[in-house]
Design a protein around this motif. Structure first.
Motif, PDB file in Angstrom:
ATOM      1  N   GLN A 268       0.808  -1.225   0.000  1.00  0.00           N
ATOM      2  CA  GLN A 268       0.000   0.000   0.000  1.00  0.00           C
ATOM      3  C   GLN A 268       0.837   1.268   0.000  1.00  0.00           C
ATOM      4  O   GLN A 268       0.348   2.332  -0.382  1.00  0.00           O
ATOM      5  N   GLN A 269       2.068   1.183   0.398  1.00  0.00           N
ATOM      6  CA  GLN A 269       2.878   2.381   0.637  1.00  0.00           C
ATOM      7  C   GLN A 269       3.727   2.786  -0.567  1.00  0.00           C
ATOM      8  O   GLN A 269       4.409   1.964  -1.161  1.00  0.00           O
ATOM      9  N   ASN A 270       3.642   4.061  -0.903  1.00  0.00           N
ATOM     10  CA  ASN A 270       4.562   4.670  -1.854  1.00  0.00           C
ATOM     11  C   ASN A 270       5.329   5.783  -1.144  1.00  0.00           C
ATOM     12  O   ASN A 270       4.979   6.191  -0.033  1.00  0.00           O
ATOM     13  N   VAL A 271       6.355   6.280  -1.804  1.00  0.00           N
ATOM     14  CA  VAL A 271       7.247   7.264  -1.189  1.00  0.00           C
ATOM     15  C   VAL A 271       7.187   8.573  -1.960  1.00  0.00           C
ATOM     16  O   VAL A 271       7.242   8.573  -3.197  1.00  0.00           O
ATOM     17  N   LYS A 272       7.050   9.681  -1.217  1.00  0.00           N
ATOM     18  CA  LYS A 272       7.121  11.033  -1.795  1.00  0.00           C
ATOM     19  C   LYS A 272       8.343  11.697  -1.163  1.00  0.00           C
ATOM     20  O   LYS A 272       8.246  12.302  -0.095  1.00  0.00           O
ATOM     21  N   LEU A 273       9.464  11.601  -1.828  1.00  0.00           N
ATOM     22  CA  LEU A 273      10.730  11.996  -1.227  1.00  0.00           C
ATOM     23  C   LEU A 273      10.814  13.501  -1.003  1.00  0.00           C
ATOM     24  O   LEU A 273      10.516  14.294  -1.898  1.00  0.00           O
ATOM     25  N   ASN A 274      11.211  13.893   0.212  1.00  0.00           N
ATOM     26  CA  ASN A 274      11.480  15.291   0.540  1.00  0.00           C
ATOM     27  C   ASN A 274      12.925  15.568   0.150  1.00  0.00           C
ATOM     28  O   ASN A 274      13.854  15.152   0.834  1.00  0.00           O
ATOM     29  N   ILE A 275      13.121  16.265  -0.966  1.00  0.00           N
ATOM     30  CA  ILE A 275      14.462  16.446  -1.506  1.00  0.00           C
ATOM     31  C   ILE A 275      15.345  17.244  -0.546  1.00  0.00           C
ATOM     32  O   ILE A 275      16.545  16.982  -0.431  1.00  0.00           O
ATOM     33  N   THR A 276      14.754  18.202   0.168  1.00  0.00           N
ATOM     34  CA  THR A 276      15.541  18.976   1.131  1.00  0.00           C
ATOM     35  C   THR A 276      16.074  18.071   2.238  1.00  0.00           C
ATOM     36  O   THR A 276      17.241  18.148   2.621  1.00  0.00           O
ATOM     37  N   ARG A 277      15.226  17.206   2.737  1.00  0.00           N
ATOM     38  CA  ARG A 277      15.644  16.272   3.785  1.00  0.00           C
ATOM     39  C   ARG A 277      16.628  15.240   3.245  1.00  0.00           C
ATOM     40  O   ARG A 277      17.513  14.761   3.958  1.00  0.00           O
ATOM     41  N   PHE A 278      16.470  14.894   1.976  1.00  0.00           N
ATOM     42  CA  PHE A 278      17.286  13.848   1.360  1.00  0.00           C
ATOM     43  C   PHE A 278      18.649  14.357   0.887  1.00  0.00           C
ATOM     44  O   PHE A 278      19.583  13.579   0.699  1.00  0.00           O
ATOM     45  N   LYS A 279      18.770  15.665   0.710  1.00  0.00           N
ATOM     46  CA  LYS A 279      19.994  16.233   0.136  1.00  0.00           C
ATOM     47  C   LYS A 279      21.266  15.835   0.888  1.00  0.00           C
ATOM     48  O   LYS A 279      22.285  15.522   0.254  1.00  0.00           O
ATOM     49  N   PRO A 280      21.280  15.834   2.247  1.00  0.00           N
ATOM     50  CA  PRO A 280      22.509  15.415   2.941  1.00  0.00           C
ATOM     51  C   PRO A 280      22.945  13.992   2.596  1.00  0.00           C
ATOM     52  O   PRO A 280      24.142  13.674   2.692  1.00  0.00           O
ATOM     53  N   VAL A 281      21.997  13.145   2.197  1.00  0.00           N
ATOM     54  CA  VAL A 281      22.344  11.787   1.796  1.00  0.00           C
ATOM     55  C   VAL A 281      23.168  11.819   0.506  1.00  0.00           C
ATOM     56  O   VAL A 281      24.165  11.108   0.358  1.00  0.00           O
ATOM     57  N   LEU A 282      22.741  12.650  -0.442  1.00  0.00           N
ATOM     58  CA  LEU A 282      23.494  12.788  -1.693  1.00  0.00           C
ATOM     59  C   LEU A 282      24.865  13.403  -1.443  1.00  0.00           C
ATOM     60  O   LEU A 282      25.854  13.030  -2.070  1.00  0.00           O
ATOM     61  N   THR A 283      24.903  14.354  -0.513  1.00  0.00           N
ATOM     62  CA  THR A 283      26.196  14.953  -0.151  1.00  0.00           C
ATOM     63  C   THR A 283      27.121  13.887   0.431  1.00  0.00           C
ATOM     64  O   THR A 283      28.319  13.861   0.138  1.00  0.00           O
ATOM     65  N   ARG A 284      26.551  13.004   1.258  1.00  0.00           N
ATOM     66  CA  ARG A 284      27.350  11.921   1.838  1.00  0.00           C
ATOM     67  C   ARG A 284      27.885  11.003   0.744  1.00  0.00           C
ATOM     68  O   ARG A 284      29.035  10.554   0.795  1.00  0.00           O
ATOM     69  N   ALA A 285      27.065  10.736  -0.269  1.00  0.00           N
ATOM     70  CA  ALA A 285      27.515   9.904  -1.382  1.00  0.00           C
ATOM     71  C   ALA A 285      28.689  10.551  -2.102  1.00  0.00           C
ATOM     72  O   ALA A 285      29.660   9.877  -2.478  1.00  0.00           O
ATOM     73  N   LEU A 286      28.615  11.867  -2.290  1.00  0.00           N
ATOM     74  CA  LEU A 286      29.731  12.579  -2.924  1.00  0.00           C
ATOM     75  C   LEU A 286      30.991  12.496  -2.072  1.00  0.00           C
ATOM     76  O   LEU A 286      32.100  12.393  -2.598  1.00  0.00           O
TER      77      LEU A 286
END
Length: 293
Positions: free
Chosen positions: A254-272
């Motif tokens: 039943q669950q889908n995800v609506k990603l909060n890009i602002t909240r998610f941004k530090p994750v991408l920074t960590r990947a970099l």
């Protein structure tokens, strides 16, 4: 560009977006999409490289902390993909600040820095980044029963980072190159330990860098189906006790995800950060973006 006709907008290309003291003093850059080449001003100078419009802001120059945290590090992260083949258009520029950090700036760009405030010529670039884009070239794809596995594997093997929501699709991690980064997005439902067991541990065994991100309630479509005081949010363990079918029906089907890009941004920074470090250095998985949901 898929935007409203004649729509223009402004952006202040500076990293401290939430700082109300400094942002009013940062020069705004106006962006306007054009739908025909005849609408564009005549180019005085053509470039075959990309450009980055970036503001020095007002804190930089006061101490090394702001020089690096506000400008040099974000600029490096944004420009790294170009390996020097990019030109910096510096808003709010100061010649003495540029001279002071010339050694670092020369490692970021092979070209002369243009003073965005003072330049009167029209420069034309094939691509321009304005402000805080992290620099990922994004490819969106999903395999199916009809997918050519060899072609799909070759595509995945070209990635530095793969992002996916917990599910069978993350099995494509087997095609990632050594030292690539896998980011697993974990839905609500206290399934973070399942996610880590299924895909996190194998990623580490395959010498991948691993980051796990657990979504907030606001990023789940379950908030559209159940009241916030429902056991779905307050007591996920009660569904786990009913067995896999009951748990999976709620949290996986039943669950889908609506990603909060602002909240998610530090994750991408960590990947970099993972990509920018020693590729041969063994890193612990980063589970810091998951609370006990």
């Amino acid at each position: 560009m898929n935007v409203e006709e004649n729509k223009t907008w402004t952006i202040k290309p500076y990293s401290r977006k939430g700082d109300g003291n400094v942002m009013p003093h940062v020069r705004a850059v106006t962006i306007k999409p054009l739908y025909a080449s005849t609408e564009a001003p005549k180019c005085n100078i053509y470039h075959n490289i990309s450009a980055i419009v970036f503001s020095k802001g007002t804190y930089a120059g006061k101490n090394f902390f702001h020089d690096f945290s506000d400008v040099l590090i974000p600029l490096f992260i944004t420009a790294r993909q170009f390996e020097g083949e990019v030109q910096i258009l510096m808003a709010d520029s100061q010649p003495n600040w540029i001279e002071k950090h010339k050694k670092y700036l020369n490692q970021i760009s092979n070209y002369e820095i243009i003073d965005f405030n003072q330049e009167n010529l029209v420069h034309c670039y094939p691509r321009v980044i304005v402000g805080e884009e992290l620099g990922f070239e994004v490819a969106v794809n999903e395999s199916s029963l009809h997918t050519n596995i060899e072609e799909f594997a070759r595509m995945v093997n070209s990635f530095d980072v793969m992002v996916g929501i917990h599910g069978a699709g993350l099995s494509n991690e087997v095609f990632l190159p050594t030292n690539a980064v896998l980011i697993q997005i974990v839905p609500l439902g206290k399934i973070h330990w399942i996610a880590f067991t299924d895909f996190g541990i194998p990623a580490i065994d395959m010498k991948l860098k691993y980051v796990q991100y657990c979504i907030s309630e606001e990023e789940s479509t379950l908030i559209d189906l159940y009241p916030r005081d429902h056991a779905v949010f307050r007591d996920p363990a009660s569904f786990h006790k009913q067995g896999w079918a009951a748990m999976g029906k709620i949290y996986l089907d039943q669950q889908n995800v609506k990603l909060n890009i602002t909240r998610f941004k530090p994750v991408l920074t960590r990947a970099l950060e993972f990509l920018g470090g020693d590729r041969n250095y063994v890193t612990w998985p980063d589970l810091s973006f998951c609370d006990d949901n």
